[in-house]
Design a protein around this motif. Structure first.
Motif, PDB file in Angstrom:
ATOM      1  N   ARG A  67       0.827  -1.208   0.000  1.00 27.16           N
ATOM      2  CA  ARG A  67       0.000   0.000   0.000  1.00 27.16           C
ATOM      3  C   ARG A  67       0.865   1.262   0.000  1.00 27.16           C
ATOM      4  O   ARG A  67       0.628   2.189  -0.781  1.00 27.16           O
ATOM      5  CB  ARG A  67      -0.921  -0.006   1.228  1.00 27.16           C
ATOM      6  N   GLN A  71       1.162   3.941  -3.063  1.00 26.38           N
ATOM      7  CA  GLN A  71       0.786   5.339  -2.796  1.00 26.38           C
ATOM      8  C   GLN A  71       1.844   6.302  -3.313  1.00 26.38           C
ATOM      9  O   GLN A  71       1.534   7.389  -3.768  1.00 26.38           O
ATOM     10  CB  GLN A  71       0.632   5.573  -1.279  1.00 26.38           C
ATOM     11  N   GLU A  72       3.097   5.911  -3.214  1.00 26.63           N
ATOM     12  CA  GLU A  72       4.192   6.797  -3.590  1.00 26.63           C
ATOM     13  C   GLU A  72       4.642   6.546  -5.026  1.00 26.63           C
ATOM     14  O   GLU A  72       5.646   7.093  -5.475  1.00 26.63           O
ATOM     15  CB  GLU A  72       5.349   6.632  -2.606  1.00 26.63           C
TER      16      GLU A  72
END
Length: 99
Positions: A67, A71-72
Motif C-alpha cells: 500500500r 501510494q508513492e
C-alpha cells in the motif's frame, strides 16, 4: 566491512528501509512526547527496549508495504526485502536520535 553493509542490495530493500526510517522517526517522536521525562539515550542503550521497537517498525512496514509503495508510485517486492539488513541499518539510524 561497514561500506558493504551500507550498500543496499536491491530496490525493494531500499524502499522498505526508506519507509522504515520514516516510521521509526514518527514512532520515536511520539514515544518521546509521551515519555517526555525519559532520556532518549537510556532507551537507545537498552536492547530490551530497542529490539521490540525496531521489530514493531519493521512489522508495521511489512504489513503495509504494498500500500505504501503504491501510494508513492513505487513498486517493491516484499519477498526481495532483506529484513536482517533493514534491522541492522535501523540500529545505525537510531543513533541519529541521541541527545
Amino acid at each position: 566491512n561497514m561500506a558493504k553493509e551500507n550498500t543496499i542490495e536491491n530496490k525493494s530493500t531500499e524502499l522498505f528501509y526508506d519507509l522504515a526510517c520514516r516510521s521509526f522517526s514518527a514512532s520515536w517522536n511520539m514515544f518521546m512526547e509521551v515519555n517526555g521525562d525519559g532520556d532518549a539515550n537510556n532507551y537507545l542503550d537498552d536492547p530490551d527496549f530497542m529490539s521490540p521497537f525496531i521489530i514493531y517498525v519493521i512489522d508495521h512496514i511489512q504489513n503495509n508495504f504494498e500500500r505504501f509503495t503504491t501510494q508513492e508510485g513505487n513498486c517493491g517486492d516484499i519477498n526481495q526485502v532483506n529484513f536482517e539488513q533493514v534491522a541492522a541499518l535501523l540500529v545505525g539510524y537510531s543513533e541519529n536520535f541521541r541527545k
